[in-house]
Motif scaffolding. Structure first.
Motif, mmCIF file in Angstrom:
data_model
loop_
_atom_site.group_PDB
_atom_site.id
_atom_site.type_symbol
_atom_site.label_atom_id
_atom_site.label_comp_id
_atom_site.label_asym_id
_atom_site.label_seq_id
_atom_site.Cartn_x
_atom_site.Cartn_y
_atom_site.Cartn_z
ATOM 1 N N GLN A 1 -27.706 7.646 32.510
ATOM 2 C CA GLN A 1 -26.763 7.123 31.531
ATOM 3 C C GLN A 1 -26.664 8.116 30.370
ATOM 4 N N PRO A 2 -25.596 8.910 30.315
ATOM 5 C CA PRO A 2 -25.494 9.920 29.247
ATOM 6 C C PRO A 2 -25.485 9.315 27.848
ATOM 7 N N GLU A 3 -25.162 8.027 27.751
ATOM 8 C CA GLU A 3 -25.161 7.371 26.439
ATOM 9 C C GLU A 3 -26.552 7.368 25.804
ATOM 10 N N ILE A 4 -27.597 7.450 26.626
ATOM 11 C CA ILE A 4 -28.958 7.499 26.077
ATOM 12 C C ILE A 4 -29.125 8.740 25.215
ATOM 13 N N VAL A 5 -28.584 9.854 25.678
ATOM 14 C CA VAL A 5 -28.661 11.099 24.915
ATOM 15 C C VAL A 5 -27.664 11.090 23.765
ATOM 16 N N ALA A 6 -26.464 10.596 24.036
ATOM 17 C CA ALA A 6 -25.407 10.642 23.021
ATOM 18 C C ALA A 6 -25.619 9.627 21.902
ATOM 19 N N ASP A 7 -26.013 8.409 22.268
ATOM 20 C CA ASP A 7 -26.076 7.317 21.295
ATOM 21 C C ASP A 7 -27.474 6.761 21.073
ATOM 22 N N GLY A 8 -28.389 6.996 22.013
ATOM 23 C CA GLY A 8 -29.742 6.484 21.881
ATOM 24 C C GLY A 8 -29.979 5.210 22.686
ATOM 25 N N GLU A 9 -31.244 4.854 22.788
ATOM 26 C CA GLU A 9 -31.679 3.651 23.510
ATOM 27 C C GLU A 9 -32.121 2.593 22.500
ATOM 28 N N TRP A 10 -31.629 1.373 22.697
ATOM 29 C CA TRP A 10 -31.980 0.274 21.807
ATOM 30 C C TRP A 10 -33.314 -0.363 22.213
ATOM 31 N N SER A 11 -34.087 -0.759 21.208
ATOM 32 C CA SER A 11 -35.251 -1.622 21.414
ATOM 33 C C SER A 11 -35.145 -2.776 20.435
ATOM 34 N N LEU A 12 -35.144 -3.992 20.970
ATOM 35 C CA LEU A 12 -35.073 -5.190 20.129
ATOM 36 C C LEU A 12 -36.362 -5.991 20.304
ATOM 37 N N ILE A 13 -36.965 -6.402 19.194
ATOM 38 C CA ILE A 13 -38.241 -7.093 19.199
ATOM 39 C C ILE A 13 -38.006 -8.589 18.970
ATOM 40 N N PHE A 14 -38.704 -9.389 19.758
ATOM 41 C CA PHE A 14 -38.636 -10.841 19.640
ATOM 42 C C PHE A 14 -40.047 -11.412 19.536
ATOM 43 N N VAL A 15 -40.227 -12.403 18.665
ATOM 44 C CA VAL A 15 -41.483 -13.131 18.555
ATOM 45 C C VAL A 15 -41.184 -14.602 18.802
#
Length: 282
Positions: A171-185
């Motif tokens: 997924q070239p968007e990983i390089v172009a835009d980054g990878e999201w990490s969302l935290i849930f508790v």
């Protein structure tokens, strides 16, 4: 009596990594007695604890059979595990992504390839840029990227151990835009970050020079992450949902329920929320 909780860690991080030290203080404030214990240490009496909180067991994927046997011993001893040991076993093998796809979650397209079948699967993607990663793995171990059918990728695949892999289109968007990490508790969203790879790389982990930026998620990202978490089933005490936005859709990359970095330095309030959630579970 004050309840004792073991913070399971690895031998390489026996004293806990610096990012988890605030959690120790928060757990004490919440009325618990936290103690760091190496999960592979045979001298530990796990039955002396009221629960085990998985934190920096960052070597579990290298010793996966041993890890699942350890979980079984905790179950037999009646020691609760956070996250729940059943969820942890399910989450330990990335083939869970295919289950979540069946439950309506949009995932990065994935095929499973075991052993010798890896070359067969890759040959069917000739000319496409792909990523190959173990179904049981972390920190990009045995992860390769390349063009299917190229000499370079063939050589890289030949050097991989014969285990089970996921094969995914890059997924070239990983390089172009980054990878999201969302935290849930306890199922409640707390904070999010975008992870970006270093120049010339695609791996976003800090081990390879990746960076982390606190960022408010868009509705598309937050809704996609919530959908993924809800599809897991039982609400985990803590969870990290990783994904990438492709053509306006949030595509799930991983659900992290075992030992994820929870980015406490980027959002210190999450430490108290997790400590309160752990105390409430006990």
């Amino acid at each position: 009596m004050t309840k004792r909780i073991a913070l399971a860690t690895s031998a390489e991080h026996a004293e806990l990594p610096p990012t988890d030290l605030p959690l120790v203080d928060a757990l004490r404030t919440a009325g618990l007695d936290p103690v760091a214990e190496v999960w592979t240490d045979p001298s530990v009496d796990w039955s002396a604890y009221d629960a085990v909180l998985l934190r920096s067991v960052w070597d579990y994927h290298r010793r996966y059979d041993e890890f699942t046997e350890w979980l079984a011993r905790l179950d037999k001893a009646g020691v609760p595990v956070l996250n729940d040991s059943g969820l942890v076993r399910w989450n330990g093998d990335k083939r869970y992504l295919l289950e979540l796809r069946e439950r309506g979650v949009a995932i990065v397209p994935s095929q499973v390839a075991a052993g010798a079948c890896l070359h067969e699967v890759v040959s069917g993607l000739d000319g496409q840029e792909i990523v190959v990663k173990p179904t049981v793995g972390a920190t990009a171990l045995h992860t390769v990227r390349g063009v299917a059918g190229s000499t370079e990728l063939d050589q890289a695949l030949a050097e991989l151990p014969e285990i089970v892999y996921l094969v995914q289109p890059f997924q070239p968007e990983i390089v172009a835009d980054g990878e999201w990490s969302l935290i849930f508790v306890e199922g409640e969203f707390t904070h999010a970050v975008i992870k970006r790879a270093a120049a010339g790389d695609f791996r976003v982990q800090s081990d390879f020079g990746g960076t982390v930026t606190p960022t408010d998620p868009t509705p598309v990202v937050l809704d996609g992450a919530r959908t993924a978490l809800e599809a897991v089933g039982p609400t985990p005490t803590y969870a990290r949902i990783d994904g990438v936005v492709v053509n306006g859709r949030f595509l799930l990359m991983e659900v992290e329920l075992i030992e994820p970095e929870l980015f406490f330095p980027q959002y210190p309030q999450a430490v108290d929320k997790l400590a309160a959630a752990v105390a409430a579970r006990l």
